[in-house]
Structures are given as C-alpha cells and as structure tokens.
Design a protein around this motif. Structure first.
Motif, PDB file in Angstrom:
ATOM      1  N   GLN A 183       0.952  -1.353  -0.013  1.00  0.00           N
ATOM      2  CA  GLN A 183       0.050  -0.031  -0.019  1.00  0.00           C
ATOM      3  C   GLN A 183       0.881   1.181  -0.019  1.00  0.00           C
ATOM      4  N   HIS A 184       1.934   1.256   0.496  1.00  0.00           N
ATOM      5  CA  HIS A 184       2.917   2.529   0.518  1.00  0.00           C
ATOM      6  C   HIS A 184       3.405   2.821  -0.657  1.00  0.00           C
ATOM      7  N   LYS A 185       3.784   1.428  -1.307  1.00  0.00           N
ATOM      8  CA  LYS A 185       4.322   1.719  -2.449  1.00  0.00           C
ATOM      9  C   LYS A 185       3.308   2.149  -3.532  1.00  0.00           C
ATOM     10  N   ALA A 186       2.020   1.882  -3.300  1.00  0.00           N
ATOM     11  CA  ALA A 186       1.114   2.509  -4.331  1.00  0.00           C
ATOM     12  C   ALA A 186       0.688   3.977  -3.968  1.00  0.00           C
ATOM     13  N   TRP A 187       1.067   4.302  -2.649  1.00  0.00           N
ATOM     14  CA  TRP A 187       0.887   5.676  -2.128  1.00  0.00           C
ATOM     15  C   TRP A 187       1.957   6.939  -3.089  1.00  0.00           C
ATOM     16  N   GLU A 188       3.207   6.154  -2.989  1.00  0.00           N
ATOM     17  CA  GLU A 188       4.313   6.892  -3.443  1.00  0.00           C
ATOM     18  C   GLU A 188       4.335   7.059  -4.905  1.00  0.00           C
ATOM     19  N   ASP A 189       3.870   5.730  -5.541  1.00  0.00           N
ATOM     20  CA  ASP A 189       3.718   5.778  -7.052  1.00  0.00           C
ATOM     21  C   ASP A 189       2.810   6.791  -7.446  1.00  0.00           C
ATOM     22  N   SER A 190       1.722   7.129  -6.818  1.00  0.00           N
ATOM     23  CA  SER A 190       0.584   8.126  -7.265  1.00  0.00           C
ATOM     24  C   SER A 190       0.805   9.480  -6.688  1.00  0.00           C
ATOM     25  N   MET A 191       1.977   9.730  -6.040  1.00  0.00           N
ATOM     26  CA  MET A 191       2.153  11.188  -5.616  1.00  0.00           C
ATOM     27  C   MET A 191       2.290  12.104  -6.677  1.00  0.00           C
ATOM     28  N   PRO A 192       3.000  11.723  -7.769  1.00  0.00           N
ATOM     29  CA  PRO A 192       3.067  12.994  -8.888  1.00  0.00           C
ATOM     30  C   PRO A 192       1.470  13.338  -9.311  1.00  0.00           C
ATOM     31  N   GLN A 193       0.473  12.420  -9.533  1.00  0.00           N
ATOM     32  CA  GLN A 193      -0.924  12.552  -9.619  1.00  0.00           C
ATOM     33  C   GLN A 193      -1.670  13.279  -8.684  1.00  0.00           C
ATOM     34  N   GLU A 194      -1.223  12.910  -7.298  1.00  0.00           N
ATOM     35  CA  GLU A 194      -1.918  13.738  -6.093  1.00  0.00           C
ATOM     36  C   GLU A 194      -1.281  15.227  -6.118  1.00  0.00           C
ATOM     37  N   ARG A 195      -0.090  15.559  -6.454  1.00  0.00           N
ATOM     38  CA  ARG A 195       0.186  16.838  -6.432  1.00  0.00           C
ATOM     39  C   ARG A 195      -0.367  17.768  -7.495  1.00  0.00           C
ATOM     40  N   LEU A 196      -0.406  16.972  -8.663  1.00  0.00           N
ATOM     41  CA  LEU A 196      -1.064  17.546  -9.953  1.00  0.00           C
ATOM     42  C   LEU A 196      -2.667  17.855  -9.613  1.00  0.00           C
ATOM     43  N   VAL A 197      -3.318  16.831  -8.929  1.00  0.00           N
ATOM     44  CA  VAL A 197      -4.778  16.900  -8.620  1.00  0.00           C
ATOM     45  C   VAL A 197      -4.931  18.330  -7.832  1.00  0.00           C
ATOM     46  N   ASP A 198      -4.019  18.339  -6.623  1.00  0.00           N
ATOM     47  CA  ASP A 198      -4.138  19.344  -5.657  1.00  0.00           C
ATOM     48  C   ASP A 198      -3.842  20.840  -6.315  1.00  0.00           C
ATOM     49  N   ARG A 199      -3.020  20.814  -7.402  1.00  0.00           N
ATOM     50  CA  ARG A 199      -2.788  22.042  -7.921  1.00  0.00           C
ATOM     51  C   ARG A 199      -3.864  22.548  -8.841  1.00  0.00           C
ATOM     52  N   LEU A 200      -4.666  21.427  -9.829  1.00  0.00           N
ATOM     53  CA  LEU A 200      -5.663  21.665 -10.448  1.00  0.00           C
ATOM     54  C   LEU A 200      -6.920  22.181  -9.691  1.00  0.00           C
ATOM     55  N   ILE A 201      -7.311  21.456  -8.369  1.00  0.00           N
ATOM     56  CA  ILE A 201      -8.179  22.098  -7.557  1.00  0.00           C
ATOM     57  C   ILE A 201      -7.714  23.452  -7.108  1.00  0.00           C
ATOM     58  N   GLU A 202      -6.737  23.869  -6.831  1.00  0.00           N
ATOM     59  CA  GLU A 202      -6.338  25.250  -6.504  1.00  0.00           C
ATOM     60  C   GLU A 202      -6.556  26.277  -7.643  1.00  0.00           C
ATOM     61  N   LYS A 227     -10.573  26.718  -7.922  1.00  0.00           N
ATOM     62  CA  LYS A 227     -11.231  27.482  -6.941  1.00  0.00           C
ATOM     63  C   LYS A 227     -10.581  29.104  -6.866  1.00  0.00           C
ATOM     64  N   ASP A 228      -9.456  29.362  -7.293  1.00  0.00           N
ATOM     65  CA  ASP A 228      -8.752  30.484  -6.996  1.00  0.00           C
ATOM     66  C   ASP A 228      -9.485  31.511  -8.096  1.00  0.00           C
ATOM     67  N   ALA A 229      -9.957  32.716  -7.181  1.00  0.00           N
ATOM     68  CA  ALA A 229     -10.718  33.775  -8.053  1.00  0.00           C
ATOM     69  C   ALA A 229      -9.953  34.208  -9.189  1.00  0.00           C
ATOM     70  N   ARG A 230      -8.428  34.177  -8.976  1.00  0.00           N
ATOM     71  CA  ARG A 230      -7.536  35.009  -9.971  1.00  0.00           C
ATOM     72  C   ARG A 230      -7.632  33.994 -11.051  1.00  0.00           C
ATOM     73  N   LEU A 237      -5.586  42.250   5.802  1.00  0.00           N
ATOM     74  CA  LEU A 237      -5.598  41.993   4.538  1.00  0.00           C
ATOM     75  C   LEU A 237      -5.826  40.464   4.142  1.00  0.00           C
ATOM     76  N   GLY A 238      -6.804  40.404   2.816  1.00  0.00           N
ATOM     77  CA  GLY A 238      -6.934  39.022   2.639  1.00  0.00           C
ATOM     78  C   GLY A 238      -8.464  38.607   2.841  1.00  0.00           C
ATOM     79  N   LYS A 239      -9.025  37.982   1.899  1.00  0.00           N
ATOM     80  CA  LYS A 239     -10.449  37.925   1.948  1.00  0.00           C
ATOM     81  C   LYS A 239     -10.801  36.396   2.555  1.00  0.00           C
ATOM     82  N   LYS A 240      -9.831  35.782   3.137  1.00  0.00           N
ATOM     83  CA  LYS A 240      -9.955  34.648   3.794  1.00  0.00           C
ATOM     84  C   LYS A 240     -10.323  34.744   5.277  1.00  0.00           C
ATOM     85  N   PHE A 241     -10.288  36.200   5.698  1.00  0.00           N
ATOM     86  CA  PHE A 241     -10.718  36.490   6.853  1.00  0.00           C
ATOM     87  C   PHE A 241     -12.025  37.285   7.118  1.00  0.00           C
ATOM     88  N   THR A 242     -12.755  37.018   8.088  1.00  0.00           N
ATOM     89  CA  THR A 242     -14.030  37.403   8.200  1.00  0.00           C
ATOM     90  C   THR A 242     -13.889  39.078   8.185  1.00  0.00           C
TER      91      THR A 242
END
Length: 593
Positions: A182-201, A204-207, A473-478
């Motif tokens: 299972q650890h090997k499967a996690w490590e092998d899928s890390m490039p996809q996970e990083r790309l998914v995180d970036r695409l999600i950002e 959802k990014d207003a810019r 500053l920053g819209k993430k704060f109330t």
C-alpha cells in the motif's frame, strides 16, 4: 546504522515533546496491557481452587482478578488524558521541527527539483503520522508487555502451545507485506496527487476564474481531475484488496490451528495430564492470542508508517544538512568598496542539463545602478537569483570585493539585501505587518513603516483601508480586506523600502502591475534611495525591466541574450553602437509614437 538513527529520532522526538507525560503513560499502558491475561490466570486459579477445594488458591485467584480490575481502572482514568496530551505535544513538536528544518535550507534547489518536491510533499502530507508517533510508541510498549505475559501463561500450560503465537506471527508478516504494498501504491501516485491538488487550487482560485469561464475550461479541469483521481484510487484499492486477501488467508489458518490446540488440551485433561484450570486458561487465552497477534499486526502497520514518516523526516534533515552551505561562515561586508564581479559564471537549474547562463563575465561597480535588459528567457532573473545567493553558480564564481560569495554566510548576506519582485507574495497579514516584515528588526517602528509606505507610493492604499495600518488583508478572514493587484504591488514595493541602506537592491520587474507614470515615480524614488545607499555603503542597485524609458536612468545597462552578456554600457553608448539594445529601444519607442 540508518535504521538505528531513525528509531532514535522517533524515540527522542516523542520523549523530548513531553518527557514526564510519556514516562508515566508508558508505565500505565504496560500495566494495563497485562491485566487481561493476568485476570485470565486469576480465573484459572479460582476454578482450580474450587475444583481441588484449596482456599489459598481461591484467595490468590480472587486477589489477582480484583487487582487487575483496580489497575485497569486507574490506567484508564489517568492514562487516556495523559496520552492525549502527550500526542498533542508530539504533533506540535513535529510540525515545529519540520518548519524549522525546511525554512533553514538557504537555497531554492528543493523547490526546483521534481524528485525532491515529491519527497517533500510526502513529508508534509504524512507529518501527522509522525505526530501520532507518541501514541504508536505507547502501543508498542503495551504490545510487548501483553505478548510476554501471554507467552508465559501458555508456556506454563505446555511448552508446545508456544507454537501457536509463532503461527500467529504470520499475521505480522501479512500486515508488513500488505502495508509495504500500500505504501508503494501511495508513493507511485504522488505525482498525480500533487497535480490534482494544483488543479483544484486553479479551479477554486478567484484569480483564475475569469479565464476558466471565458475559455470554458471548467469541464476540462473536472475531467482531468477525475481521470487522475481514478488512477490514484485504482492503484491504492488494488493494493488494499491484495492485502485483505493475504490477511484473511493467514487468519483462517491460525483459527483452525488454535481450534485443534484446544481440542488437544481438552483430550489431555480427560486423561489427567492437564487440570481443569489449564483448560479454562487455554480457552480464555484463545481470543487474547488472536487479539495479541492482531494488535501486533496493527502495530506493525502503524510502526511501519511512523518509521517511514520518520525515515522521510530523517532524509529531510540530512538533505538540509547537506545543503546548508555549512562552509559559508564569513561575515557580510559592512560596505562595498570596489564592486560585485561575476567571473566565468555558468548555471543550470537542478535536474536539468541545459545552461541558463553561460560564461558570464560582468562587473557591477560599487555605488552603481545597473539595469538588466533582454528578451524573456535571456537569463536576467536567474542572474538576480545568483546575486541574492538563492543558488550557487554551476561554474565560475560571484565575488564581492574579491571575496567569493559562496564563502559568505547566506543569512548574513541576505540581511544586507532588499528586493522587489514581479511575483511578489501577498502576505495576508495586517497592512502594518505586510510592509514591516521587509525589515523584521524594525517591524514595530511605525515611523519606519510609514516612511517606507511613502517611498513606495502606497500612502493612498493605506489611506483607503478601514482601519489603516491595522487592517487585516485577505478575503479569507471575516474582517479581511481584499486589494487589487496594483495595491498589493505598492505594498510589496513599500516592503522593499524598509531596509534603507542595503548593500544590494534587487528590482526584478517589481512594477509590472503599475502604469508607466506610477512606475517612473517609483523608480525615481528607488534612484534617490540608491544614491544615498551608494554614498554611505557603496550599495549596488540591480534593475530588471522591459520599459526602456526606465532603464535609461541606470549608470550601466547590461544587454543579455541566450544566457550571455552581449553588451555593456550607458544608454547613449549602447544607442550609438546600433546593436541589440538600440534595436529593442527603437522598437519600443516606435510603439509609443
């Protein structure tokens, strides 16, 4: 050797976070772990005493059972709160240590290399598993205490019964191979996970929202994310299924073997070779042996996860040590007397073979304002990074008054720098802090902050904030206020003005979001500051800009092309030479006309 170092790192990190709590917790969990098998032994003595009518045996059995209940009660009441507190302190210690190690790496190599970035992502993502290291360590103590007790009781009935826990040890093997897969499967899928995180950002990014909608990229992003997620989960589910099959087969074999052992003990009891108490002991220990081997199996999985996490942490510590530029211990000069020289400098980014800079020979005289010009990709920003010593040259040297920059402490050198960049950071702090952190030692000096704001032409930005310098500053704060790109940039420019007498002022297109008139005003401010710094410290100002109306005010203009210095001179000299600078200047001038 490395395994011992990792184990020691785990142990010391756990106890360093909460030494007293961990010591008390270790004693309590070990005591709690032996209560169940001890009470089982007490029950077997009670039955043995009743069968043989021995009062002393009955009393001993009852005493062990009651004592076990008391120990369990105390351990549960006191132990859990202590363990929770120890785990929280351990998690806090781990995250603080990670931040300290990563921010202590002076260069930027770990940001540029994908292989290093993947490992860093694993360290960050699995950091919480180091955080539970204290709890897993206590589990290990409990498992050892429980195992020793159960083995002792089984051996007291018949030494042959010790084969059963050994057979149960196959569950440990199955847990190990399953977790490894299972650890090997996690490590092998890390490039996809990083790309998914970036695409999600990005999604959802207003810019990025404007371009996503104009070009209809929403579904494209969703399809890409879904495809990557599907591939990630396929690998991980396959590994989990395989582990489940292996563990199920091992547990079935162990159950059949234990059933046979119980029948064998009962048969011996009928022949008078074992007592009734022995039969009860083996019967009641059966589920405990299963729980013990299952507990060891679970501990093996979690110990493996924690050890792997500490292994990555150990790698990070070693990487930080190897890239700490430990030989760079010379102090930074108080002033520059002759200048900064790049001698035969070449540079390739880590993990690539293509040279970004080649055979660069350049002198930046003390007290001068130097402009770097050239097309995109000419190597201007890379040269700025070398001057700030974010990297060391691949070949050649950078000399400050004849002293190799590689021998100067990077922290000491950077404490003498100031900079403004096109890709500035939007620190979502109060306006006062956003500017003040340009010189941390004077961050609380309001007069210095307001002076920097004035020089950075950001007074109008602060005046429009509802609480002035104290506005979040920053819209993430109330109560946070969002700024436009130009307003953020003015505050970033003001931040660069906090250090009033830098030895080196680096301006890498810091006014890209401003109009030409505002840019010209700001560069006049920078020029004035540069003249003061030049007179007092011999400070050098390096400016990167594509607007030739701005760079013409520089004392020296450096024309770069394909990673090389093509020409050097004043604005008038370069125009008269009719080279690349004159071509680019006239092209831009015609565009303005």
């Amino acid at each position: 050797m490395r395994n011992l170092r990792i184990s020691w790192l785990w142990l010391t990190t756990s106890f360093r976070a909460a030494p007293l709590l961990m010591t008390i917790s270790a004693v309590l969990v070990a005591a709690r772990a032996i209560t169940a098998p001890a009470q089982t032994y007490g029950l077997s003595l009670l039955i043995e005493g009743l069968a043989s009518d021995k009062s002393s045996t009955i009393a001993l059995g009852i005493g062990i059972i009651v004592g076990g209940l008391a120990v369990a009660f105390v351990a549960d009441v006191i132990g859990w709160p202590l363990q929770d507190t120890a785990q929280e302190r351990m998690a806090g210690r781990v995250h603080a240590d990670l931040l300290d190690v990563t921010t202590g790496i002076p260069g930027l190599t770990h940001h540029e290399r994908p292989d290093v970035a993947d490992r860093l992502e694993l360290v960050r993502e699995r950091a919480w598993r180091m955080g539970v290291g204290a709890e897993v360590l206590l589990w290990a103590f409990a498992t050892v205490a429980n195992t020793v007790t159960v083995l002792g009781l089984l051996g007291s009935v018949n030494p042959l019964l010790l084969l059963l826990p050994l057979l149960g040890a196959t569950r440990i093997w199955s847990a190990y191979v399953s977790s490894t897969r299972q650890h090997k499967a996690w490590e092998d899928s890390m490039p996809q996970e990083r790309l998914v995180d970036r695409l999600i950002e990005v999604a959802k990014d207003a810019r990025t929202g404007l371009e996503l909608r104009v070009f209809g990229l929403g579904q494209v992003l969703l399809d890409r994310i879904f495809s990557l997620q599907t591939d990630r989960y396929r690998r991980r589910v396959e590994a989990a299924r395989w582990g489940g099959k292996v563990d199920g087969s091992v547990r079935l074999a162990f159950g059949l073997a234990y059933a046979g052992a119980i029948v064998w003990v009962i048969a011996r009891a009928r022949n008078g070779q074992q007592t009734a108490g022995d039969v009860v002991l083996v019967l009641l220990l059966a589920p405990q042996v299963d729980q013990m081997t299952g507990g060891i199996a679970r501990n093996v999985y979690w110990i493996g996860e924690v050890v792997r996490s500490f292994s990555r942490y150990d790698w990070l510590r070693e990487y930080a040590k190897d890239n700490a530029w430990q030989t760079s211990v010379e102090p930074a000069p108080a002033r520059i007397t002759s200048g900064i020289e790049l001698r035969n400098v070449g540079f390739s980014y880590p993990g690539t073979d293509s040279a970004v800079l080649s055979d660069v020979n350049l002198v930046l005289p003390a007290g001068s304002a130097v402009a770097l010009v050239g097309e995109n990709g000419a190597g201007k920003t890379t040269l700025v990074k070398l001057l700030a010593r974010m990297y060391d040259p691949t070949t050649g040297r950078v000399l400050v008054d004849g002293v190799d920059l590689a021998t100067i402490s990077p922290d000491a050198w950077r404490s003498q720098l100031s900079a403004g960049f096109q890709d500035f950071v939007k620190f979502e702090l109060t306006a006062r802090e956003v500017v003040g952190i340009g010189d941390v030692e004077r961050e609380s000096d309001e007069a210095a902050v307001r002076a920097a704001i004035s020089r950075g032409d950001a007074a109008s930005v602060v005046a429009g904030l509802p609480r002035g310098l104290d506005t979040q500053l920053g819209k993430k704060f109330t109560d946070g206020v969002e700024l436009s790109g130009g307003q953020w940039q003015r505050l970033a420019l003001a931040r660069a003005f906090m250090r009033e007498r830098p030895l080196l002022l680096l301006l890498d297109e810091p006014t890209a979001a401003l109009d030409p008139e505002a840019e010209h005003r700001l560069y006049e401010q920078y020029a004035a500051a540069a003249r003061i710094a030049a007179a007092e410290t011999g400070g050098v100002t390096v400016l990167v800009s594509h607007r030739f109306s701005t760079v013409r005010m520089a004392d020296l203009i450096v024309v770069m092309h394909n990673g090389r210095v093509e020409d050097v001179g004043t604005h008038e000299d370069l125009l008269a030479a009719h080279g690349r600078y004159a071509e680019l200047f006239n092209l831009q001038a015609r565009a303005y006309r």
